[in-house]
Design an enzyme around this catalytic site. Structure first.
Site, PDB file in Angstrom:
ATOM      1  N   HIS A 118       1.045  -8.761   2.411  1.00 14.73           N
ATOM      2  CA  HIS A 118       0.258  -7.577   2.779  1.00 14.73           C
ATOM      3  C   HIS A 118      -0.852  -7.901   3.769  1.00 14.73           C
ATOM      4  O   HIS A 118      -0.964  -7.262   4.808  1.00 14.73           O
ATOM      5  CB  HIS A 118      -0.334  -6.906   1.540  1.00 14.73           C
TER       6      HIS A 118
ATOM      7  N   VAL B 167      -3.859  -3.869   7.940  1.00 10.62           N
ATOM      8  CA  VAL B 167      -4.547  -3.333   9.114  1.00 10.62           C
ATOM      9  C   VAL B 167      -3.758  -2.119   9.592  1.00 10.62           C
ATOM     10  O   VAL B 167      -2.557  -2.223   9.869  1.00 10.62           O
ATOM     11  CB  VAL B 167      -4.648  -4.389  10.230  1.00 10.62           C
TER      12      VAL B 167
ATOM     13  N   ASP C  82       0.834  -1.197   0.000  1.00  9.45           N
ATOM     14  CA  ASP C  82       0.000   0.000   0.000  1.00  9.45           C
ATOM     15  C   ASP C  82       0.871   1.250   0.000  1.00  9.45           C
ATOM     16  O   ASP C  82       1.290   1.739   1.047  1.00  9.45           O
ATOM     17  CB  ASP C  82      -0.992   0.000   1.160  1.00  9.45           C
TER      18      ASP C  82
ATOM     19  N   HIS D 237     -10.488  -5.900   8.594  1.00 16.68           N
ATOM     20  CA  HIS D 237      -9.894  -6.947   7.753  1.00 16.68           C
ATOM     21  C   HIS D 237      -9.738  -8.274   8.506  1.00 16.68           C
ATOM     22  O   HIS D 237      -8.857  -9.074   8.177  1.00 16.68           O
ATOM     23  CB  HIS D 237      -8.539  -6.496   7.206  1.00 16.68           C
TER      24      HIS D 237
END
Length: 468
Positions: free
Chosen positions: A318, A356, A196, A328
């Site tokens: 990830h 997270v 991300d 999540h």
């Protein structure tokens, strides 16, 4: 009531300490640290950290990553905005007058109504270990000079330090995170980034200008030490509603990984060696089921790891497998079911994940005993299993994950909803020190810490809650 004698008081204190220690070792810690936060919004495009370098067509968004498995190559990447310009890199060793040239390749891409600048990727090969190199991009008045260190020669007792950052984005908190990491006296020699990157997809039409601004924002670090890239959900950029049907399109044009060197078929999963570490990068958002390319690659990859050469086995992904936040929750479960038995069999030391937007560290646990009929579906302590660390607390626009499952699961050793970064410092083949740094703490303060004992060379109990 009579007075408490000193001997009785000492006994009470001892009992309380034992009880507290027992609680920590069985129930984990949920930190109640109170955070002082900046606004969780992205910095405006005219912010100083996004400033375009001076001069016509000056190289910008410079970043490097490892360019092979062994650590004797780097890939230098940059963007020229107005014209193609030069794709040449001039580089030389410190204290040497002999300069070398390498030539890269250039690409561009379009995403909806956005057209990229000219994106250059130039591999530099046959570098010497443990050496400082300078490199220059651009021509004439727009030349820009940078430097990097190559890793030490691969070996079991070579000290090496990694920085850990995830889910960074480009908010005010992101800036604090990167600044805090950059100014940390113990910062890493390379960054393990768990996915991300820019969060451009949070903007209308996936505004790809935010990929450019992120590249300029992070250049203060990415141009000087390699960042090892992991893809997250915000790199997917899958937007069929605007005609963008190719997943990972901006990422694959802008960023390179040495995937072919490790026999991978895609840039999203690959492996490298760096000093005493063998690092396996997995893709949470590419197919990973049985018979898929990623599954077959990983099945063949684990047996290649030589723990007498690279004793520390690190996995990056990830989406976390062990996560006790409401956010999540259980999203990584299908991948865990596919691969966890291999992680235990090959004694992975530590797994770093993001996704997270908070921090969490697990005990050494596994959950591989379950089958359809036996009902055994609770994680158990397992000293052959890795520690799972979620470090998705880089500071992005989506803010912190603050809601946690209660009561805290036994597999969770420590959790806290704060932004920060971490340092994983390998000392030798048996010991490594890990520390997590909150953004608002001084550098000497570790909000969480643990001494890791290598699972191959020193597989004694290093239960985090009892030894941190």
């Amino acid at each position: 009531m009579g007075r408490v004698r000193k001997s009785d008081f000492g006994s009470i204190v001892l009992v309380l300490c034992c009880v507290l220690n027992s609680l920590l070792c069985n129930g984990g810690i949920t930190s109640r640290y109170v955070r002082k936060l900046e606004a969780t919004v992205d910095m405006p495009l005219d912010s100083d950290v996004f400033r375009v370098p001076c001069g016509y067509n000056a190289p910008q968004q410079v970043h490097i990553t490892q360019g092979d498995v062994e650590g004797k190559a780097v890939i230098v990447s940059w963007v020229t905005q107005e014209a193609k310009g030069s794709n040449k890199v001039i580089y030389w060793k410190e204290n040497s007058t002999k300069k070398h040239k390498a030539h890269g390749k250039t690409n561009t891409y379009k995403f909806y109504n956005y057209t990229s600048g000219f994106i250059h990727h130039c591999p530099i090969r046959n570098l010497e270990y443990d050496t400082k190199y300078y490199y220059v991009l651009g021509v004439g008045q727009t030349e820009r000079k940078f430097w990097f260190f190559t890793p030490p020669e691969i070996g079991p007792d070579v000290p090496y330090t990694f920085g850990l950052i995830g889910d960074l984005g480009q908010s005010y908190d992101s800036n604090i995170t990167l600044t805090h990491y950059e100014n940390n006296p113990t910062k890493g020699q390379a960054v393990l980034f768990v996915g991300d990157i820019s969060y451009a997809d949070t903007y209308p039409d996936h505004d790809n200008r935010r990929w450019d601004s992120w590249g300029r924002f992070a250049e203060r670090s990415t141009a000087y030490q390699p960042w090892i890239w992991t893809t997250g959900n915000h790199e997917l950029d899958f937007a069929p509603e605007i005609g963008e049907n190719r997943p990972f399109k901006p990422f694959t044009h802008r960023y390179r990984t040495p995937y072919r060197s490790s026999g991978s078929t895609e840039p999203f999963w690959y492996s490298i060696k760096r000093g005493p570490a063998y690092i396996i990068v997995l893709a949470s958002y590419s197919a990973y089921g049985k018979y898929t390319p990623q599954y077959q690659w990983l099945e063949e990859e684990f047996p290649k790891v030589n723990r007498t050469e690279t004793p520390w086995l690190i996995v990056l992904m990830h989406s976390p497998w062990y996560n006790s936040y409401d956010y999540h929750y259980m999203e990584g479960e299908t991948m865990r079911v596919m691969y966890e038995a291999w992680f235990v069999k090959y004694k992975v030391d530590v797994v770093f994940a993001g996704h997270v937007h908070a921090y969490e560290r697990s005990e050494r646990v596994s959950n591989i005993a379950y089958n359809v009929v036996n009902g055994i579906c609770t994680p158990v302590k397992d000293q052959s299993a890795p520690v799972y660390i979620t470090i998705g607390d880089g500071g992005n626009i989506e803010g912190l994950a603050t809601k946690m499952t209660e009561p805290q699961p036994k597999y969770s050793a420590f959790r806290e909803a704060s932004f920060g970064h971490a340092i994983f410092s390998i000392k030798n083949r048996t010991h490594a020190h890990y520390g997590w740094h909150r953004n608002h703490d001084g550098y000497a303060v570790e909000g969480d810490r643990m001494w890791f004992y290598n699972r191959f060379w020193h597989p004694v109990d290093d239960s985090p809650s009892c030894n941190s």
